[in-house]
Design a protein around this motif. Sequence first.
Motif, short mmCIF file in Angstrom:
data_model
loop_
_atom_site.label_atom_id
_atom_site.label_comp_id
_atom_site.label_asym_id
_atom_site.label_seq_id
_atom_site.Cartn_x
_atom_site.Cartn_y
_atom_site.Cartn_z
N THR A 195 -17.96 3.69 -16.09
CA THR A 195 -17.52 3.84 -14.71
C THR A 195 -16.18 3.14 -14.58
O THR A 195 -16.03 1.98 -14.95
CB THR A 195 -18.53 3.20 -13.73
N ILE A 196 -15.21 3.85 -14.05
CA ILE A 196 -13.88 3.29 -13.83
C ILE A 196 -13.63 3.26 -12.33
O ILE A 196 -13.75 4.26 -11.65
CB ILE A 196 -12.79 4.13 -14.53
N THR A 197 -13.29 2.07 -11.84
CA THR A 197 -13.00 1.89 -10.43
C THR A 197 -11.56 1.42 -10.29
O THR A 197 -11.15 0.46 -10.94
CB THR A 197 -13.94 0.83 -9.81
N GLU A 198 -10.82 2.12 -9.46
CA GLU A 198 -9.43 1.74 -9.25
C GLU A 198 -9.37 0.44 -8.45
O GLU A 198 -10.02 0.30 -7.41
CB GLU A 198 -8.69 2.84 -8.49
N ALA A 199 -8.63 -0.51 -8.96
CA ALA A 199 -8.49 -1.79 -8.28
C ALA A 199 -7.60 -1.63 -7.05
O ALA A 199 -6.58 -0.94 -7.10
CB ALA A 199 -7.89 -2.83 -9.21
N THR A 200 -8.02 -2.24 -5.98
CA THR A 200 -7.23 -2.21 -4.76
C THR A 200 -6.39 -3.48 -4.71
O THR A 200 -6.94 -4.58 -4.79
CB THR A 200 -8.15 -2.16 -3.52
N GLU B 124 -10.75 -9.58 0.92
CA GLU B 124 -9.69 -8.68 0.46
C GLU B 124 -8.53 -9.43 -0.18
O GLU B 124 -7.62 -8.82 -0.71
CB GLU B 124 -9.16 -7.86 1.64
#
Length: 158
Positions: A6-11, A39
Amino acid sequence: PAFNLTITEATPPPENDVCEGAIDIQEQGLTQFELDTCEYSNNYNAADPGPSCTGYHTNGADATYKIYLGAGETFTASQAGDFDMALWLVTDCANASATCVAGSDAGSPETITYVADAAGWFYLIVDSYSGCGVTTVTIDSPVATRSTTWGNLKALYN
């Protein structure tokens, strides 16, 4: 072997994560605002290095705001939330702990009041001890402190 990836784009954190992107309280007309410190990153520590103006280390996430105060103006800010918070005011983010002029880490709400010795930019650091969460910050408009003279006293009654 079989596996799931699973790849999650970093915010990226908000711009006011550091002082260079600090939000101008007066320009934005901020008197009360809510923010989620989850955040943000941990960029500033109230006791790093040396003594703390809050009385404690602040190893949690922090957001930055700025305000220009004239000499003698009074600035008051308070912060309320459901996590271990801290609130402090500095004159130089590059040396935040050493230039802290007011700080609070006593519970909820945190409240600071500062009367500016000289005109200049001040940076409000909305911080936390270790965790993060939603907090409400309330700003009292800067109040100029007039020196008491006979003329000023007479003007009150005219």
